[in-house]
Motif scaffolding. Structure first.
Motif, PDB file in Angstrom:
ATOM      1  N   SER A  69      23.780  -8.010 -56.144  1.00 32.17           N
ATOM      2  CA  SER A  69      23.122  -8.375 -55.025  1.00 32.17           C
ATOM      3  C   SER A  69      21.791  -8.848 -55.511  1.00 32.17           C
ATOM      4  O   SER A  69      21.080  -9.769 -54.893  1.00 32.17           O
ATOM      5  CB  SER A  69      23.198  -7.596 -53.771  1.00 32.17           C
ATOM      6  OG  SER A  69      24.439  -7.526 -53.188  1.00 32.17           O
TER       7      SER A  69
ATOM      8  N   GLU B  41      21.536 -11.688 -57.630  1.00 36.54           N
ATOM      9  CA  GLU B  41      21.816 -13.041 -56.961  1.00 36.54           C
ATOM     10  C   GLU B  41      20.460 -13.122 -55.916  1.00 36.54           C
ATOM     11  O   GLU B  41      20.190 -14.472 -55.544  1.00 36.54           O
ATOM     12  CB  GLU B  41      22.882 -12.685 -55.835  1.00 36.54           C
ATOM     13  CG  GLU B  41      23.341 -13.748 -55.193  1.00 36.54           C
ATOM     14  CD  GLU B  41      24.534 -13.608 -54.207  1.00 36.54           C
ATOM     15  OE1 GLU B  41      25.619 -14.241 -54.620  1.00 36.54           O
ATOM     16  OE2 GLU B  41      24.213 -12.867 -53.145  1.00 36.54           O
TER      17      GLU B  41
ATOM     18  N   GLU C 119      22.918  -2.865 -50.516  1.00 38.27           N
ATOM     19  CA  GLU C 119      22.935  -4.567 -50.813  1.00 38.27           C
ATOM     20  C   GLU C 119      21.873  -5.345 -50.085  1.00 38.27           C
ATOM     21  O   GLU C 119      21.154  -6.115 -50.616  1.00 38.27           O
ATOM     22  CB  GLU C 119      24.319  -5.158 -50.646  1.00 38.27           C
ATOM     23  CG  GLU C 119      25.338  -4.598 -51.879  1.00 38.27           C
ATOM     24  CD  GLU C 119      26.271  -3.803 -50.899  1.00 38.27           C
ATOM     25  OE1 GLU C 119      25.781  -2.885 -50.120  1.00 38.27           O
ATOM     26  OE2 GLU C 119      27.532  -3.701 -51.477  1.00 38.27           O
ATOM     27  N   ILE C 120      21.831  -5.101 -48.675  1.00 39.39           N
ATOM     28  CA  ILE C 120      20.914  -6.059 -47.848  1.00 39.39           C
ATOM     29  C   ILE C 120      19.533  -5.286 -48.084  1.00 39.39           C
ATOM     30  O   ILE C 120      18.616  -6.033 -48.222  1.00 39.39           O
ATOM     31  CB  ILE C 120      21.418  -6.040 -46.499  1.00 39.39           C
ATOM     32  CG1 ILE C 120      22.685  -6.635 -46.362  1.00 39.39           C
ATOM     33  CG2 ILE C 120      20.591  -6.840 -45.708  1.00 39.39           C
ATOM     34  CD1 ILE C 120      22.905  -8.014 -47.127  1.00 39.39           C
TER      35      ILE C 120
ATOM     36  N   VAL D  58      17.332  -5.026 -51.150  1.00 38.92           N
ATOM     37  CA  VAL D  58      16.978  -6.544 -51.732  1.00 38.92           C
ATOM     38  C   VAL D  58      15.722  -6.882 -50.619  1.00 38.92           C
ATOM     39  O   VAL D  58      14.849  -7.420 -50.963  1.00 38.92           O
ATOM     40  CB  VAL D  58      18.193  -7.441 -51.576  1.00 38.92           C
ATOM     41  CG1 VAL D  58      17.586  -8.984 -51.629  1.00 38.92           C
ATOM     42  CG2 VAL D  58      19.041  -7.340 -52.700  1.00 38.92           C
TER      43      VAL D  58
ATOM     44  N   GLU E 269      26.476  -5.513 -42.975  1.00 36.83           N
ATOM     45  CA  GLU E 269      26.855  -6.645 -43.002  1.00 36.83           C
ATOM     46  C   GLU E 269      28.161  -6.703 -42.771  1.00 36.83           C
ATOM     47  O   GLU E 269      28.979  -6.160 -43.386  1.00 36.83           O
ATOM     48  CB  GLU E 269      26.817  -7.064 -44.307  1.00 36.83           C
ATOM     49  CG  GLU E 269      27.199  -8.691 -44.808  1.00 36.83           C
ATOM     50  CD  GLU E 269      26.692  -9.592 -43.800  1.00 36.83           C
ATOM     51  OE1 GLU E 269      27.565  -9.900 -43.053  1.00 36.83           O
ATOM     52  OE2 GLU E 269      25.487  -9.984 -43.817  1.00 36.83           O
TER      53      GLU E 269
ATOM     54  N   LYS F 109      29.993 -12.227 -47.637  1.00 37.93           N
ATOM     55  CA  LYS F 109      28.780 -12.862 -47.908  1.00 37.93           C
ATOM     56  C   LYS F 109      28.203 -12.137 -48.963  1.00 37.93           C
ATOM     57  O   LYS F 109      27.297 -12.412 -49.719  1.00 37.93           O
ATOM     58  CB  LYS F 109      28.021 -12.748 -46.703  1.00 37.93           C
ATOM     59  CG  LYS F 109      28.412 -13.509 -45.850  1.00 37.93           C
ATOM     60  CD  LYS F 109      27.367 -13.568 -44.338  1.00 37.93           C
ATOM     61  CE  LYS F 109      27.946 -14.677 -43.320  1.00 37.93           C
ATOM     62  NZ  LYS F 109      26.945 -14.424 -42.032  1.00 37.93           N
ATOM     63  N   LEU F 110      28.663 -10.900 -49.293  1.00 41.47           N
ATOM     64  CA  LEU F 110      27.966 -10.045 -50.402  1.00 41.47           C
ATOM     65  C   LEU F 110      28.359 -10.489 -51.911  1.00 41.47           C
ATOM     66  O   LEU F 110      29.472 -10.877 -51.947  1.00 41.47           O
ATOM     67  CB  LEU F 110      28.506  -8.377 -50.365  1.00 41.47           C
ATOM     68  CG  LEU F 110      28.195  -7.756 -49.009  1.00 41.47           C
ATOM     69  CD1 LEU F 110      28.567  -6.212 -48.774  1.00 41.47           C
ATOM     70  CD2 LEU F 110      26.652  -7.883 -48.808  1.00 41.47           C
ATOM     71  N   ALA F 111      27.423 -10.212 -52.818  1.00 39.89           N
ATOM     72  CA  ALA F 111      27.832 -10.610 -54.162  1.00 39.89           C
ATOM     73  C   ALA F 111      28.829  -9.665 -54.643  1.00 39.89           C
ATOM     74  O   ALA F 111      29.186  -8.694 -54.348  1.00 39.89           O
ATOM     75  CB  ALA F 111      26.399 -10.286 -54.958  1.00 39.89           C
TER      76      ALA F 111
END
Length: 307
Positions: free
Chosen positions: A30, A33, A119-120, A123, A159, A164-166
């Protein structure tokens, strides 16, 4: 931003265990990305502290992210002051700081903790830091201000669509020599076992109804194929998901496609009461030759009332 991720994997008996940390792999995917750079070090022995510090200095990161479980805390405490001398912000995540928030944040040298899935939120923190914005309102974070005051950001939301996650980035671990490939496809567990962390993790999120999540069959298959690139000698797979069989419709569809396009023998984690003939038949026909489950207790009252 340049991010350096660290996986403490030290065995007290000084045995080297080359364990892949799937959480770090997902986080690295993530972060990359989102356009940030990622360095990495897995430390397996205390004698590798010097090597870890050298890698950090050579990389010159803006942020150092460290994942911790409780049995690695003692090793982290022995090295945090040297890490802090690098001059980067030190963010600690993983199960231990997620549960023991305040005590972890009080450790000298820790700037912030990242709570739960990162992940969210991680970032988001990096993006704000890069733009020179205040990071104190980052969801899922707790910070230690310069005056020592603890500042808690708002609760994070999961999420709900993990498509949608890498994909997990296993490149930092390199190509593996082993014959058994491992990954995690789904998220969460619906049960509330007292000895497990899942009930606590579920309570952290504003949208806790989204705690159990499955990828699309297409995304799951893409991740399996992606993982196998790092296991050129793979003869089997193991899915490290907390509980692989709770969604029967998804399980049937996945097993049908997996058998056709992958075909390797595989193993899963399952609950004893989930070992119904129909579930085992679905797994066996797809090539499953191993299931892991915990007996927990031979006493039904203990199992139902205490565990």
């Amino acid at each position: 931003m340049k991010v350096f991720l660290v996986h403490y994997n030290i065995d007290p008996d000084a045995r080297i265990q080359h364990t892949i940390h799937h959480g770090i792999a997902f986080l690295a995917g993530s972060v990359k990305e989102a356009g940030h750079e990622v360095g990495f070090c897995q430390i397996n022995l205390e004698s590798e502290y010097d090597l870890m510090i050298k890698k950090m200095k050579d990389y010159s990161p803006d942020v150092i992210g460290i994942s911790l479980v409780t049995n690695q805390l003692v090793f982290f405490n022995r090295s945090i002051q040297r890490i802090k001398e690098i001059g980067a912000k030190v963010i600690v995540g993983g199960i231990h700081p997620t549960i023991e928030k305040e005590s972890t944040l009080k450790i000298d040298g820790v700037d912030a903790i990242c709570i739960g899935e990162a992940e969210i939120t991680f970032v988001s923190f990096l993006n704000k830091l890069q733009k020179g914005q205040s990071v104190y309102d980052t969801p899922g974070f707790m910070f230690k201000a310069e005056d020592g005051k603890i500042i808690k950001g708002p609760s994070a939301c999961l999420e709900p669509d993990i498509n949608k996650l890498a994909l997990p980035d296993y490149s930092s671990y390199g190509v593996q020599d082993g014959t058994n490939a491992e990954t995690i496809l789904t998220r969460g567990c619906p049960y509330n076992c007292t000895y497990c962390v899942n009930w606590n993790l579920r309570s952290l999120y504003a949208n806790k109804e989204s705690y159990i999540r499955y990828p699309s069959i297409e995304k799951a298959l893409a991740q399996v194929k992606h993982t196998l690139k790092f296991y050129p000698n793979a003869k089997s797979m193991f899915f490290e998901d907390d509980l692989f069989t709770t969604n029967r419709k998804w399980l049937i569809e996945f097993c049908e496609v997996y058998k056709k396009e992958i075909g390797l023998p595989f193993g899963v984690n399952i609950r004893v009461e989930g070992c119904k003939d129909v579930i085992l038949d679905i797994l066996a026909k797809a090539g499953c030759n191993r299931v892991n489950f915990g007996i927990e207790s031979g006493n039904d009252w203990v199992r139902r009332s205490l565990l």
